[in-house]
Design a protein around this motif. Structure first.
Motif, PDB file in Angstrom:
ATOM      1  N   MET A   1     -60.445 -38.080 -26.239  1.00  0.00           N
ATOM      2  CA  MET A   1     -61.008 -37.020 -27.520  1.00  0.00           C
ATOM      3  C   MET A   1     -59.928 -35.841 -27.498  1.00  0.00           C
ATOM      4  SD  MET A   1     -64.655 -36.075 -28.367  1.00  0.00           S
ATOM      5  CE  MET A   1     -65.063 -35.420 -26.745  1.00  0.00           C
ATOM      6  N   THR A   2     -59.662 -35.360 -28.585  1.00  0.00           N
ATOM      7  CA  THR A   2     -58.877 -34.070 -28.801  1.00  0.00           C
ATOM      8  C   THR A   2     -59.824 -32.993 -29.199  1.00  0.00           C
ATOM      9  OG1 THR A   2     -56.805 -35.475 -29.411  1.00  0.00           O
ATOM     10  CG2 THR A   2     -56.962 -32.951 -30.107  1.00  0.00           C
ATOM     11  N   LYS A   3     -59.731 -31.944 -28.503  1.00  0.00           N
ATOM     12  CA  LYS A   3     -60.371 -30.590 -28.996  1.00  0.00           C
ATOM     13  C   LYS A   3     -59.803 -29.847 -30.038  1.00  0.00           C
ATOM     14  CE  LYS A   3     -63.826 -29.507 -26.457  1.00  0.00           C
ATOM     15  NZ  LYS A   3     -64.629 -28.608 -25.265  1.00  0.00           N
TER      16      LYS A   3
ATOM     17  N   GLN B   1     -67.554 -32.560 -42.820  1.00  0.00           N
ATOM     18  CA  GLN B   1     -67.797 -33.756 -43.775  1.00  0.00           C
ATOM     19  C   GLN B   1     -66.406 -34.462 -43.807  1.00  0.00           C
ATOM     20  OE1 GLN B   1     -68.696 -31.560 -47.326  1.00  0.00           O
ATOM     21  NE2 GLN B   1     -70.774 -31.464 -46.839  1.00  0.00           N
ATOM     22  N   LYS B   2     -65.157 -33.957 -43.806  1.00  0.00           N
ATOM     23  CA  LYS B   2     -63.949 -34.635 -44.381  1.00  0.00           C
ATOM     24  C   LYS B   2     -63.487 -35.326 -42.965  1.00  0.00           C
ATOM     25  CE  LYS B   2     -63.264 -32.945 -48.510  1.00  0.00           C
ATOM     26  NZ  LYS B   2     -63.160 -34.175 -49.574  1.00  0.00           N
ATOM     27  N   PHE B   3     -64.017 -34.890 -41.707  1.00  0.00           N
ATOM     28  CA  PHE B   3     -63.364 -35.785 -40.711  1.00  0.00           C
ATOM     29  C   PHE B   3     -64.660 -36.329 -39.979  1.00  0.00           C
ATOM     30  CE2 PHE B   3     -59.995 -32.582 -41.185  1.00  0.00           C
ATOM     31  CZ  PHE B   3     -59.069 -33.136 -40.998  1.00  0.00           C
ATOM     32  N   ARG B   4     -65.701 -36.529 -40.523  1.00  0.00           N
ATOM     33  CA  ARG B   4     -66.728 -37.161 -40.062  1.00  0.00           C
ATOM     34  C   ARG B   4     -66.626 -38.457 -38.945  1.00  0.00           C
ATOM     35  NH1 ARG B   4     -67.282 -37.879 -45.355  1.00  0.00           N
ATOM     36  NH2 ARG B   4     -67.588 -39.845 -46.293  1.00  0.00           N
ATOM     37  N   GLN B   5     -65.801 -39.345 -39.636  1.00  0.00           N
ATOM     38  CA  GLN B   5     -65.856 -40.476 -38.991  1.00  0.00           C
ATOM     39  C   GLN B   5     -64.821 -40.351 -37.596  1.00  0.00           C
ATOM     40  OE1 GLN B   5     -63.719 -43.721 -41.290  1.00  0.00           O
ATOM     41  NE2 GLN B   5     -63.208 -44.791 -39.569  1.00  0.00           N
ATOM     42  N   LYS B   6     -63.894 -39.411 -37.584  1.00  0.00           N
ATOM     43  CA  LYS B   6     -63.184 -39.015 -36.415  1.00  0.00           C
ATOM     44  C   LYS B   6     -64.414 -38.511 -35.444  1.00  0.00           C
ATOM     45  CE  LYS B   6     -58.681 -39.731 -37.558  1.00  0.00           C
ATOM     46  NZ  LYS B   6     -57.940 -40.647 -37.085  1.00  0.00           N
ATOM     47  N   ILE B   7     -65.055 -37.662 -35.984  1.00  0.00           N
ATOM     48  CA  ILE B   7     -66.102 -36.738 -35.030  1.00  0.00           C
ATOM     49  C   ILE B   7     -67.012 -38.039 -34.514  1.00  0.00           C
ATOM     50  CG2 ILE B   7     -67.940 -35.411 -34.928  1.00  0.00           C
ATOM     51  CD1 ILE B   7     -66.442 -33.541 -37.124  1.00  0.00           C
ATOM     52  N   ARG B   8     -67.596 -38.685 -35.248  1.00  0.00           N
ATOM     53  CA  ARG B   8     -68.561 -39.797 -34.891  1.00  0.00           C
ATOM     54  C   ARG B   8     -67.894 -40.940 -33.891  1.00  0.00           C
ATOM     55  NH1 ARG B   8     -69.856 -41.435 -39.750  1.00  0.00           N
ATOM     56  NH2 ARG B   8     -68.357 -43.156 -39.951  1.00  0.00           N
ATOM     57  N   GLU B   9     -66.429 -41.186 -34.026  1.00  0.00           N
ATOM     58  CA  GLU B   9     -65.805 -41.913 -33.228  1.00  0.00           C
ATOM     59  C   GLU B   9     -65.459 -41.421 -31.872  1.00  0.00           C
ATOM     60  OE1 GLU B   9     -62.755 -43.876 -35.705  1.00  0.00           O
ATOM     61  OE2 GLU B   9     -64.376 -45.092 -36.599  1.00  0.00           O
ATOM     62  N   GLN B  10     -65.624 -40.084 -31.788  1.00  0.00           N
ATOM     63  CA  GLN B  10     -65.261 -39.083 -30.687  1.00  0.00           C
ATOM     64  C   GLN B  10     -63.698 -38.902 -30.504  1.00  0.00           C
ATOM     65  OE1 GLN B  10     -67.745 -40.596 -27.520  1.00  0.00           O
ATOM     66  NE2 GLN B  10     -69.370 -39.371 -28.007  1.00  0.00           N
ATOM     67  N   GLN B  11     -62.971 -39.122 -31.538  1.00  0.00           N
ATOM     68  CA  GLN B  11     -61.780 -38.846 -31.603  1.00  0.00           C
ATOM     69  C   GLN B  11     -61.284 -37.342 -31.543  1.00  0.00           C
ATOM     70  OE1 GLN B  11     -59.043 -41.185 -34.058  1.00  0.00           O
ATOM     71  NE2 GLN B  11     -60.714 -42.919 -34.419  1.00  0.00           N
ATOM     72  N   TYR B  12     -62.093 -36.538 -32.462  1.00  0.00           N
ATOM     73  CA  TYR B  12     -61.854 -35.147 -32.603  1.00  0.00           C
ATOM     74  C   TYR B  12     -63.159 -34.547 -32.138  1.00  0.00           C
ATOM     75  CZ  TYR B  12     -57.729 -35.953 -35.616  1.00  0.00           C
ATOM     76  OH  TYR B  12     -56.667 -36.186 -36.201  1.00  0.00           O
ATOM     77  N   ASP B  13     -63.186 -33.320 -31.633  1.00  0.00           N
ATOM     78  CA  ASP B  13     -64.004 -32.658 -31.337  1.00  0.00           C
ATOM     79  C   ASP B  13     -63.917 -30.941 -31.779  1.00  0.00           C
ATOM     80  OD1 ASP B  13     -66.570 -31.186 -30.452  1.00  0.00           O
ATOM     81  OD2 ASP B  13     -65.844 -31.100 -28.105  1.00  0.00           O
ATOM     82  N   PHE B  14     -64.552 -30.474 -32.920  1.00  0.00           N
ATOM     83  CA  PHE B  14     -64.046 -29.144 -33.334  1.00  0.00           C
ATOM     84  C   PHE B  14     -65.036 -28.087 -32.880  1.00  0.00           C
ATOM     85  CE2 PHE B  14     -62.594 -32.207 -36.608  1.00  0.00           C
ATOM     86  CZ  PHE B  14     -61.570 -31.739 -36.847  1.00  0.00           C
ATOM     87  N   VAL B  15     -64.300 -27.056 -32.570  1.00  0.00           N
ATOM     88  CA  VAL B  15     -64.938 -25.831 -32.132  1.00  0.00           C
ATOM     89  C   VAL B  15     -64.638 -24.790 -33.195  1.00  0.00           C
ATOM     90  CG1 VAL B  15     -64.856 -23.893 -30.325  1.00  0.00           C
ATOM     91  CG2 VAL B  15     -64.779 -26.294 -29.819  1.00  0.00           C
TER      92      VAL B  15
END
Length: 343
Positions: free
Chosen positions: A1-3, A19-33
């Protein structure tokens, strides 16, 4: 997972990003701070040292994005910044690039383009990390290394990472070319180096094929380390292959190459040994297990692969071995029973 750190003072941007990256977040590919300005971004970077990518606005209160860029290298040398700003004129783009921005995306944001830019940036950061790992494990500094890597190598963080040590279970092998000193005394330097490099190259290929690490070249000897599952078995497989390939080589300049090999397995210390001041350190293994492997190689005759009785008990069901009796090893009080690996 990329932060990923997003630094922007627009309050609704966080919701839009999620909203725009909800799939990536759900699949734990992206984690936003998220941070609201440059100062806040620096605090978040300190709290989250695993952040790989920064998406930053230029015009922010307290500390703007361009100032943040100038400080990013000190706080997170491997992190790359993509500027996301409505100020998309060439002057702003040039200033941002000169201050170290990896890329530039203009507002209003095309999220498809932003996602491609993020993926490109992540790939670049991963390449930097892989280069550093290769340097750390194999002491190989490629002829062309990204300038950002070289800058990072001059930082305290790099020095600290080089000084991190651990205890590990592994197998070490010393592989010596028997009698090579004799040819070095009578042939030209070009001939000696060409032959030695050819022999080393054959050895390295077999070591890598068994997921081994080339620790160092010592004169006409190779020191290799094997970690992970079945490390002793893989080390023996590599050494058997090396012996067979070297034995099959034709005679050159009246020299018929053969190897003598010592293998030992157990707990050893893994770390960087050398001078941090000179930035000359070898990422290597040390300890009694390593010393014993070197002494086994010194005892081994032409074409012999020697292991200890303890190692023999671990591999006797997989490899054909024979006892060569008890031998005195240098600086060892107890006489050791040694075994030769036949095939």
């Amino acid at each position: 997972m990329t932060k990923i750190l997003v630094a922007d003072d627009e309050a609704d941007l966080e919701l839009l990003i999620r909203q725009k990256f909800r799939q990536k977040i759900r699949e734990q590919q992206y984690d936003f701070v998220f941070a609201c300005n440059g100062n806040d971004a620096l605090e978040k970077l300190s709290a989250h040292p695993d952040i790989d990518v920064v998406l930053s606005d230029i015009n922010m209160p307290e500390m703007d994005g361009l100032t943040l860029l100038t400080k990013l290298g000190d706080v997170a040398p491997l992190t790359r910044a993509v500027m996301v700003s409505a100020y998309g004129d060439m002057d702003n783009i040039r200033v941002a690039m000169n201050k170290g921005a990896f890329d530039f995306v203009t507002k209003p944001v095309n999220f498809e383009d932003l996602e491609l830019t993020i993926e490109k940036t992540i790939k670049y950061v991963n390449q930097l990390k892989e280069t550093l790992q290769a340097i750390k494990e194999n002491n190989i500094l490629k002829m062309y290394v990204d300038s950002n890597v070289l800058n990072f190598m001059g930082t305290k963080e790099y020095e600290h990472s080089l000084l991190e040590n651990e205890t590990t279970e592994a197998t070490v092998a010393f592989i010596d070319i028997c009698g090579f000193t004799s040819i070095s005394e009578k042939e030209t330097p070009d001939t000696v180096v060409r032959l030695l490099n050819h022999y080393f190259d054959l050895m390295v290929k077999e070591i890598i094929a068994q997921n081994g690490i080339i620790d160092k070249f010592i004169g006409d000897c190779v020191m290799a380390v094997f970690k992970g599952d079945f490390h002793l078995d893989r080390a023996i497989e590599a050494c058997l292959a090396i012996r067979n390939r070297i034995d099959a080589l034709p005679e050159e300049h009246s020299f018929s190459p053969h190897v003598s090999i010592g293998i030992n397995s157990g707990e050893m210390i893994s770390g960087n040994i050398g001078s941090a001041t000179l930035k000359r350190l070898d990422y290597t293994v040390i300890g009694d297990v390593v010393n014993t492997a070197q002494r086994l190689q010194a005892v081994a005759g032409r074409g012999q692969i020697l292991i200890t009785a303890e190692a023999y008990e671990k591999v006797k069901m997989s490899f054909q071995c024979q006892s060569i009796g008890k031998k005195n090893l240098k600086n060892k009080e107890e006489v050791a029973e040694l075994f030769e690996v036949l095939n």
